[in-house]
Design an enzyme around this catalytic site. Sequence first.
Site, PDB file in Angstrom:
ATOM      1  N   GLY A  11       0.834  -1.212   0.000  1.00  0.00           N
ATOM      2  CA  GLY A  11       0.000   0.000   0.000  1.00  0.00           C
ATOM      3  C   GLY A  11       0.856   1.245   0.000  1.00  0.00           C
ATOM      4  N   ALA A  12       1.956   1.194  -0.765  1.00  0.00           N
ATOM      5  CA  ALA A  12       2.993   2.231  -0.658  1.00  0.00           C
ATOM      6  C   ALA A  12       2.939   3.299  -1.740  1.00  0.00           C
ATOM      7  CB  ALA A  12       4.369   1.585  -0.635  1.00  0.00           C
ATOM      8  N   SER A 140      -4.848   0.258  13.860  1.00  0.00           N
ATOM      9  CA  SER A 140      -5.492   1.574  13.891  1.00  0.00           C
ATOM     10  C   SER A 140      -6.151   1.761  15.249  1.00  0.00           C
ATOM     11  CB  SER A 140      -6.569   1.651  12.799  1.00  0.00           C
ATOM     12  OG  SER A 140      -7.410   2.775  12.979  1.00  0.00           O
ATOM     13  N   TYR A 152     -13.712  -2.561   9.268  1.00  0.00           N
ATOM     14  CA  TYR A 152     -12.363  -2.006   9.438  1.00  0.00           C
ATOM     15  C   TYR A 152     -11.861  -2.219  10.874  1.00  0.00           C
ATOM     16  CZ  TYR A 152      -8.630   1.560   8.945  1.00  0.00           C
ATOM     17  OH  TYR A 152      -7.437   2.227   8.897  1.00  0.00           O
ATOM     18  N   ALA A 155     -10.989  -5.843  11.359  1.00  0.00           N
ATOM     19  CA  ALA A 155      -9.741  -6.157  10.651  1.00  0.00           C
ATOM     20  C   ALA A 155      -8.538  -5.613  11.407  1.00  0.00           C
ATOM     21  CB  ALA A 155      -9.782  -5.584   9.238  1.00  0.00           C
ATOM     22  N   LYS A 156      -8.645  -4.385  11.903  1.00  0.00           N
ATOM     23  CA  LYS A 156      -7.512  -3.756  12.587  1.00  0.00           C
ATOM     24  C   LYS A 156      -7.257  -4.363  13.965  1.00  0.00           C
ATOM     25  CE  LYS A 156      -6.000  -0.836   9.518  1.00  0.00           C
ATOM     26  NZ  LYS A 156      -4.761  -1.209   8.804  1.00  0.00           N
TER      27      LYS A 156
END
Length: 251
Positions: A11-12, A140, A152, A155-156
């Site tokens: 994801g860069a 996160s 989200y 997942a985090k």
Amino acid sequence: MNDSRIAIVTGAARGIGAGVAERLAADGHVVAVLDLDEEACRPVVERIGSAGGRALAVGADVSDEAAATAAVDRVAAELGAPTILVNNAGIIRDNLLFKMSVDDWDAVMGVHLRGAFLMSRAAQAHMTRAGWGRIVNLSSTSALGNRGQANYAAAKAGMQGFTKTLALELGKFGVTANAIAPGFIETEMTQATAERIGVPFDEFKAHMATEIPVARTGVPADIAHAVSFFASEGAGYVSGQVLYVAGGPKA
């Protein structure tokens, strides 16, 4: 630099991932800049090159088993055995639970959790063989729960359990695994959130800053600095940790 390593950052192409890739390159590492679209990685690769570093653009869908494996194989063939992996790739598909589709759930789980699993499984072979490795997973503050982000947040939070398990399994091979949980960071993703709720980004940032003890919002360099520490030679006795980089206490 005698402790130069081969690093992969997923994801860069932009945001936090781009900041991390550039920081690791500045630290002296050779960096594979990985994202869904290889072309989108090129500006980051060019910035690294202009600053005197070395990088390679790699296009891959980390949630696809064959693509993830092929990406790691390509990095090993073109740059050398990767011993630093930063699992940063992520997407958001925000919605309240009763409006969230199965596709919204699966897409987020696929990129964050399945992607981190596939990339880590492929890269650990090189790390264990080398007797040295650093895996840094992006979690996160949403892992603590966030309205409209059941997918989200799950997942985090999952990234944290995954990280701790990698630390237990891989430690004896000289491989550490740690997670970073950013708070509000100024990126294209948070800009899109502001647009979606119809608030100018500057206003959105100012409002968020009022709730952050250090009285400012974060930038990708804040996260990149923490990654640099976890990836360093000297952090070999730090493993299985979750570091909240959020301008104040979170957990």
